[in-house]
Design a protein around this motif. Structure first.
Motif, PDB file in Angstrom:
ATOM      1  N   GLU A   1       0.823  -1.399   0.097  1.00 62.41           N
ATOM      2  CA  GLU A   1       0.094   0.060  -0.111  1.00 62.41           C
ATOM      3  C   GLU A   1       0.821   1.316  -0.299  1.00 62.41           C
ATOM      4  O   GLU A   1       0.232   2.195   0.114  1.00 62.41           O
ATOM      5  CB  GLU A   1      -0.702  -0.040   1.386  1.00 62.41           C
ATOM      6  N   TYR A   2       2.197   1.100  -0.121  1.00 66.20           N
ATOM      7  CA  TYR A   2       3.058   2.320   0.009  1.00 66.20           C
ATOM      8  C   TYR A   2       2.885   3.131  -1.155  1.00 66.20           C
ATOM      9  O   TYR A   2       2.683   2.980  -2.547  1.00 66.20           O
ATOM     10  CB  TYR A   2       4.551   1.739  -0.034  1.00 66.20           C
ATOM     11  N   VAL A   3       2.927   4.446  -1.005  1.00 69.92           N
ATOM     12  CA  VAL A   3       2.800   5.608  -2.073  1.00 69.92           C
ATOM     13  C   VAL A   3       4.117   5.733  -2.791  1.00 69.92           C
ATOM     14  O   VAL A   3       5.174   5.900  -2.253  1.00 69.92           O
ATOM     15  CB  VAL A   3       2.176   6.931  -1.260  1.00 69.92           C
ATOM     16  N   GLY A   4       3.967   5.130  -4.043  1.00 65.92           N
ATOM     17  CA  GLY A   4       5.128   5.543  -5.065  1.00 65.92           C
ATOM     18  C   GLY A   4       6.319   4.206  -4.827  1.00 65.92           C
ATOM     19  O   GLY A   4       5.888   3.280  -4.153  1.00 65.92           O
ATOM     20  N   GLU A   5       7.367   4.664  -5.064  1.00 65.82           N
ATOM     21  CA  GLU A   5       8.530   3.495  -5.061  1.00 65.82           C
ATOM     22  C   GLU A   5       8.954   3.271  -3.547  1.00 65.82           C
ATOM     23  O   GLU A   5       9.176   4.220  -2.873  1.00 65.82           O
ATOM     24  CB  GLU A   5       9.758   3.920  -6.045  1.00 65.82           C
ATOM     25  N   TRP A   6       9.192   2.010  -3.156  1.00 66.33           N
ATOM     26  CA  TRP A   6       9.682   1.850  -1.911  1.00 66.33           C
ATOM     27  C   TRP A   6      11.140   1.525  -2.203  1.00 66.33           C
ATOM     28  O   TRP A   6      11.424   0.567  -2.949  1.00 66.33           O
ATOM     29  CB  TRP A   6       8.789   0.651  -1.282  1.00 66.33           C
ATOM     30  N   LEU A   7      11.836   2.118  -1.382  1.00 64.16           N
ATOM     31  CA  LEU A   7      13.508   1.697  -1.181  1.00 64.16           C
ATOM     32  C   LEU A   7      13.742   1.353   0.204  1.00 64.16           C
ATOM     33  O   LEU A   7      12.916   2.017   1.237  1.00 64.16           O
ATOM     34  CB  LEU A   7      14.261   2.782  -1.557  1.00 64.16           C
ATOM     35  N   PRO A   8      14.616   0.493   0.294  1.00 65.30           N
ATOM     36  CA  PRO A   8      15.047  -0.006   1.825  1.00 65.30           C
ATOM     37  C   PRO A   8      15.579   1.393   2.386  1.00 65.30           C
ATOM     38  O   PRO A   8      15.828   2.448   1.904  1.00 65.30           O
ATOM     39  CB  PRO A   8      16.291  -0.757   1.414  1.00 65.30           C
ATOM     40  N   GLU A   9      15.581   1.503   3.698  1.00 62.42           N
ATOM     41  CA  GLU A   9      16.082   2.766   4.588  1.00 62.42           C
ATOM     42  C   GLU A   9      17.800   2.682   4.289  1.00 62.42           C
ATOM     43  O   GLU A   9      18.343   1.521   4.504  1.00 62.42           O
ATOM     44  CB  GLU A   9      16.030   2.472   6.007  1.00 62.42           C
TER      45      GLU A   9
END
Length: 305
Positions: free
Chosen positions: A74-82
């Motif tokens: 459900e994340y908005v946009g691209e998910w990248l690792p911390e």
């Protein structure tokens, strides 16, 4: 050695296992803390403290990852690792594998695996645990773990990232990139980018993204050459820093607060991918976080004036 001393000695390993399973510094730190609480509370003395703690942190991380999967969908946009500034665990005999396994490209590949595949792969392929130890950690038979690792290897091999092997060459190219960025030198930037370079940003709906997804050397160079001189005019600065084992930089506002990070994937003498993380929820471990929306407004006002 006391329990506290034993735990502190193994803490770097536990964090590094959890981070590779979760892709989140905060969640990895929480998993390590929960591991300590369980160790402190147990009345029995494990035969192998390392095996007990590794098993505990792995099982906690698997449970966290299962719930995190729903949030990431459900994340908005691209998910990248911390972004990870420094990997606390070191093993000179496995330095190359450790550096590769913590890169953003590798962590994004690990996202394609099931939680059990990911945990088994990390323990076996990254940290060289034996299959009996892997089986104990993930709660499956040795035969099942061999299948988990085999499937994970195939998935990882299909899209395995490759990086410039020579660290000095990587750092030299990154230095030229950041020099061109400071100067807003579009031609200089374009000459350092692969023809099919891609640039992605992670704002998570919580901050204005530098770019959702931009592809091609000309487009990326133009964007970078236009945006960063404007940011410099409002006293945004940056410092080169290794991020996830790759060249990168941390960007700061005029008050020294963290605005975003930028990491580079380099191969064959060219920059292949640029990844920026500006989601404030992913930057708190780097330092006090800037107000990215305020910076964005200042940049826009400067562009229009």
């Amino acid at each position: 050695m006391s329990r506290t001393e034993e735990f502190q000695e193994l803490r770097p390993l536990l964090f590094s296992i959890a981070y590779r399973i979760l892709g989140s510094v905060g969640e990895a730190e929480d998993a390590v803390q929960e591991t300590w609480l369980r160790y402190e509370a147990t009345a029995t003395e494990p035969r192998s403290v390392k095996a007990y703690l590794s098993t505990t942190v792995t099982r906690i991380a698997i449970d966290v990852l299962r719930s995190a999967r729903v949030r990431r969908e459900e994340y908005v946009g691209e998910w990248l690792p911390e972004p990870l500034l420094d990997d606390p665990y070191e093993d000179p005999e496995r330095a190359a594998e450790l550096a590769e396994s913590v890169s953003m490209a590798a962590l994004l590949l690990l996202e394609r695996l099931s939680p059990l595949e990911r945990a088994a792969f990390v323990l076996r392929e990254v940290f060289d645990f034996g299959f009996p130890e892997v089986a104990a950690a993930v709660g499956r038979s040795e035969a099942a773990c061999r299948q988990l690792v085999s499937r994970a290897r195939r998935h990882m091999a299909a899209g395995r990232p490759r990086f410039e092997a020579d660290r000095e060459e990587r750092e030299e190219l990154a230095s030229r990139f950041f020099d061109a960025l400071r100067e807003g030198d579009v031609d200089g930037l374009r000459g350092l980018l692969a023809a099919d370079v891609s640039m992605v940003g992670d704002g998570g709906g919580r901050a204005p993204q530098l770019a959702r997804a931009v592809a091609g050397a000309q487009n990326v160079a133009r964007l970078l050459g236009a945006v960063f001189p404007r940011m410099a005019r409002i006293e945004v600065t940056f410092e080169p820093h290794q991020l996830n084992g790759q060249p990168g930089a941390i960007f700061y506002d005029r008050d020294g607060k963290v605005l975003h990070t930028l990491a580079l994937d380099i191969l064959d003498g060219r920059i292949q991918t640029i990844r920026t993380v500006i989601n404030p929820d992913k930057l708190g471990h780097v330092g006090p976080v800037a107000d990215a929306w305020a910076i964005h407004r200042e940049v826009q006002e400067g562009r229009l004036s």
